[in-house]
Design an enzyme around this catalytic site. Structure first.
Site, PDB file in Angstrom:
ATOM      1  CD  GLU A 205      -2.746   1.250  -0.319  1.00  0.00           C
ATOM      2  OE1 GLU A 205      -2.113   1.734  -1.277  1.00  0.00           O
ATOM      3  OE2 GLU A 205      -3.904   0.824  -0.402  1.00  0.00           O
ATOM      4  CG  ASN A 206      -0.130   4.874   0.250  1.00  0.00           C
ATOM      5  OD1 ASN A 206      -0.774   5.260  -0.715  1.00  0.00           O
ATOM      6  ND2 ASN A 206      -0.593   4.911   1.481  1.00  0.00           N
ATOM      7  N   GLY A 281      -5.254  -1.871  -4.135  1.00  0.00           N
ATOM      8  CA  GLY A 281      -6.114  -1.898  -2.954  1.00  0.00           C
ATOM      9  C   GLY A 281      -7.282  -0.940  -3.047  1.00  0.00           C
ATOM     10  CG  ASP A 282      -6.369   2.828  -4.728  1.00  0.00           C
ATOM     11  OD1 ASP A 282      -6.124   1.966  -5.609  1.00  0.00           O
ATOM     12  OD2 ASP A 282      -5.709   3.879  -4.619  1.00  0.00           O
ATOM     13  CG  ASN A 403     -11.656   5.742 -25.952  1.00  0.00           C
ATOM     14  OD1 ASN A 403     -11.868   5.000 -24.993  1.00  0.00           O
ATOM     15  ND2 ASN A 403     -12.228   6.915 -26.085  1.00  0.00           N
ATOM     16  CG  PHE A 404     -12.396  -0.204 -26.245  1.00  0.00           C
ATOM     17  CD1 PHE A 404     -11.722  -1.420 -26.215  1.00  0.00           C
ATOM     18  CD2 PHE A 404     -12.412   0.573 -25.091  1.00  0.00           C
ATOM     19  CE1 PHE A 404     -11.099  -1.865 -25.056  1.00  0.00           C
ATOM     20  CE2 PHE A 404     -11.786   0.139 -23.928  1.00  0.00           C
ATOM     21  CZ  PHE A 404     -11.129  -1.082 -23.917  1.00  0.00           C
ATOM     22  CG  ASP A 473     -22.666  -6.528 -36.347  1.00  0.00           C
ATOM     23  OD1 ASP A 473     -23.205  -6.873 -37.413  1.00  0.00           O
ATOM     24  OD2 ASP A 473     -23.161  -5.680 -35.574  1.00  0.00           O
TER      25      ASP A 473
HETATM   26  O1  AHR Z   1      -8.645   0.682 -27.149  1.00  0.00           O
HETATM   27  C1  AHR Z   1      -8.406   0.557 -25.755  1.00  0.00           C
HETATM   28  C2  AHR Z   1      -7.218   1.365 -25.298  1.00  0.00           C
HETATM   29  O2  AHR Z   1      -7.451   2.726 -25.576  1.00  0.00           O
HETATM   30  C3  AHR Z   1      -5.921   1.087 -25.971  1.00  0.00           C
HETATM   31  O3  AHR Z   1      -5.245  -0.038 -25.448  1.00  0.00           O
HETATM   32  C4  AHR Z   1      -5.134   2.348 -25.717  1.00  0.00           C
HETATM   33  O4  AHR Z   1      -4.220   2.609 -26.743  1.00  0.00           O
HETATM   34  C5  AHR Z   1      -6.197   3.425 -25.645  1.00  0.00           C
HETATM   35  O5  AHR Z   1      -6.066   4.150 -24.477  1.00  0.00           O
HETATM   36  O1  AHR Z   2       0.695   0.703  -3.392  1.00  0.00           O
HETATM   37  C1  AHR Z   2       0.355   0.946  -4.719  1.00  0.00           C
HETATM   38  C2  AHR Z   2      -1.098   1.321  -4.853  1.00  0.00           C
HETATM   39  O2  AHR Z   2      -1.286   2.587  -4.285  1.00  0.00           O
HETATM   40  C3  AHR Z   2      -2.109   0.489  -4.142  1.00  0.00           C
HETATM   41  O3  AHR Z   2      -2.405  -0.744  -4.773  1.00  0.00           O
HETATM   42  C4  AHR Z   2      -3.285   1.389  -4.213  1.00  0.00           C
HETATM   43  O4  AHR Z   2      -4.225   1.120  -3.200  1.00  0.00           O
HETATM   44  C5  AHR Z   2      -2.685   2.781  -4.089  1.00  0.00           C
HETATM   45  O5  AHR Z   2      -3.147   3.626  -5.114  1.00  0.00           O
END
Ligand code: AHR
Ligand code: AHR
Length: 483
Positions: A205-206, A281-282, A403-404, A473
């Site tokens: 954590e952190n 964790g967050d 962005n898909f 599709d």
């Molecule tokens: O298309 C999903 C994600 O969007 C790609 O992995 C990244 O290049 C962009 O942020």
């Molecule tokens: O410790 C790295 C990350 O920091 C933890 O997984 C997350 O809870 C926080 O943002």
């Protein structure tokens, strides 16, 4: 004996045991994971072929035939009912699924074999992750615990945080020492290992750590093996260790054993006892990685116990298997991809400038239009087991998603570009041709929608992810020209 039998013999039994590939106790024959299919929302538990054995991947394949499947539950084999399900929204991020939950993963993103038998791992893309905030029996406070996991050593990034282990019970960053997990990836600025990564680290954590300092630990090597066994264990009284090795051969090395990091509030630990997979964790959910199996124990396992577990993992014989199935494509050949939706059977996957679309093309179309709709099949830029599609009229540019949405962009040589431009094939979901899924987001398939190209999941939240006509599709007939 399975890994958890070995931990029991060592006096540090498993209190959580998760794997989609095999039973982790020699007597375990219960469910390993649950899949949910796109066609009708039906669910099915996947169990080992026999007690202590490899997952029944054929049961998944038949249940999911002609549709998509997600892994909705990863069962706890230890009897503590600490099953992993979609992670809820947290302090750092909400997921894109209903209620802000992270997405579950597709069930087919990480095929492997164990002793020659097919199984599937958990392929975590950014935005996916699992959690259990009501785990039973896991370490809390400064109690001792051990953990190991088997990961794909070639699937990682620098996003926070591809973790497995002990975390906060409220999805928030509650401060230093509230977590103790295994982390795998490129690290993010705290302790790192030698070379350029990726590394097995601990998320406490952190911060991601590999020893007692915020600096380079040269004893913690960059991982180069396809499969990696990662170990983190935390004892009472200011003692912990990080270990690792190649899951396919050899033994574990100790990268660090000693006192807790001294730069923050890590002694005593204040573990909370939830379990996370693929997130921080967050609920920081920007990481990627692949998980095959892992456990958490009570008590501080001995190195000898862990060495026996590593021998068991080696004996399980993890190996790669084909990523592509269905009609074969030939690397180096030039192909066309014809749509199969009834609206559009004379339309082909093409591009206009950057934008990937579908266009009406025939043998009497202009050479320019025919070339816009022609692609050279290349070895996947981001994974050589899959493909990339290079534009015939714009050499050096490839189909990639961003962005898909699908674009034809020039290859900038980056890791992200290569991964966004890598696609794996399978038999067409509507029974025609091939469906072509993204390697780094394998729940997402090349789809046409309103004549534009997307990387779409089946029934996802975006308009172009509508379940209506999805199978059609995403099914394309590969050919060598136009009719
Ligand atoms: O298309 C999903 C994600 O969007 C790609 O992995 C990244 O290049 C962009 O942020
Ligand atoms: O410790 C790295 C990350 O920091 C933890 O997984 C997350 O809870 C926080 O943002």
């Amino acid at each position: 004996a399975g890994p958890c039998d070995i931990y029991s013999s060592g006096g540090t039994p498993c209190v959580a045991a998760h794997s989609t590939t095999r039973a982790l106790y020699s007597a375990y024959s219960g469910p390993l994971y649950q899949v949910k299919r796109g066609s009708d929302g039906g669910t099915r538990d996947i169990s080992p072929l026999s007690a202590g054995g490899v997952a029944d991947a054929a049961a998944q394949d038949s249940f999911c035939s002609g549709t998509t499947c997600l892994i909705t539950v990863i069962y706890d084999q230890s009897g503590h009912n600490s099953h992993l399900t979609q992670a809820p929204p947290g302090g750092a991020a909400s997921g894109g699924d209903v209620g802000g939950y992270d997405f579950p993963v597709t069930a087919i993103g990480a095929p492997v074999t164990l002793n020659g038998q097919k199984a599937y791992g958990v392929f975590i893309s950014p935005g996916t992750g699992y959690r259990n905030n009501e785990a039973n029996g896991t370490a809390v406070g400064d109690e001792a615990e051990g953990m190991y996991a088997v990961f794909d050593g070639t699937h990682y990034n620098g996003g926070c945080c591809f973790d497995y282990g002990n975390a906060e019970t409220n999805n928030m960053d509650n401060g230093d020492g509230r977590m103790e997990t295994i982390y795998f990836g490129l690290g993010t600025g705290y302790g790192v290992g030698g070379g350029s990564g990726p590394w097995v680290l601990a998320d406490l954590e952190n911060g991601l750590y590999t020893d007692s300092k915020v600096s380079v630990n040269p004893n913690n090597p960059s991982i180069t093996s396809r499969f990696v066994t990662a170990v983190v264990k935390g004892n009472t009284n200011n003692q912990w260790a990080v270990r690792g090795g190649d899951s396919v051969s050899g033994s574990l090395s100790t990268y660090y054993s000693g006192i807790r990091p001294t730069n923050g509030d890590y002694n005593p630990m204040q573990k909370e006892g939830a379990i996370i997979l693929g997130i921080g964790g967050d609920n920081s959910n920007w990481a990627q990685g692949t998980f095959y199996e892992g456990v958490m124990t009570t008590g501080y396992p001995s190195d000898d116990t862990e060495n026996q577990v590593q021998a068991d993992i080696v004996a399980a014989k993890y190996a790669v298997t084909a990523m592509n199935s269905g009609p074969e494509l030939t690397v180096g050949s030039t192909i066309t991809l014809r749509a199969t939706t009834s609206c559009c059977t004379t339309r082909y996957l093409a591009h206009t400038g950057d934008a990937v679309n579908t266009q009406e093309v025939s043998s009497s179309s202009s050479t320019a239009l025919q070339q816009q709709a022609s692609w050279v099949v290349r070895t996947g830029l981001g994974n050589s087991a899959c493909y990339s599609f290079e534009s015939v009229d714009t050499p050096g540019s490839f189909i990639r998603h961003s962005n898909f949405q699908l674009y034809v962009n020039s290859n900038d040589g980056s890791k992200l570009f290569g991964e966004d431009a890598t696609y794996c094939t399978q038999a067409g979901l509507n029974g025609q041709g091939s469906s072509i899924r993204s390697w780094n987001y394998p729940a997402h398939y090349i789809r046409h929608f309103n004549a534009l190209g997307y990387a779409a999941s089946n029934g996802g939240p975006k308009e172009f992810e509508s379940a209506t006509l999805f199978n059609d599709d995403v099914s394309w007939v590969a050919g060598s020209g136009f009719s």
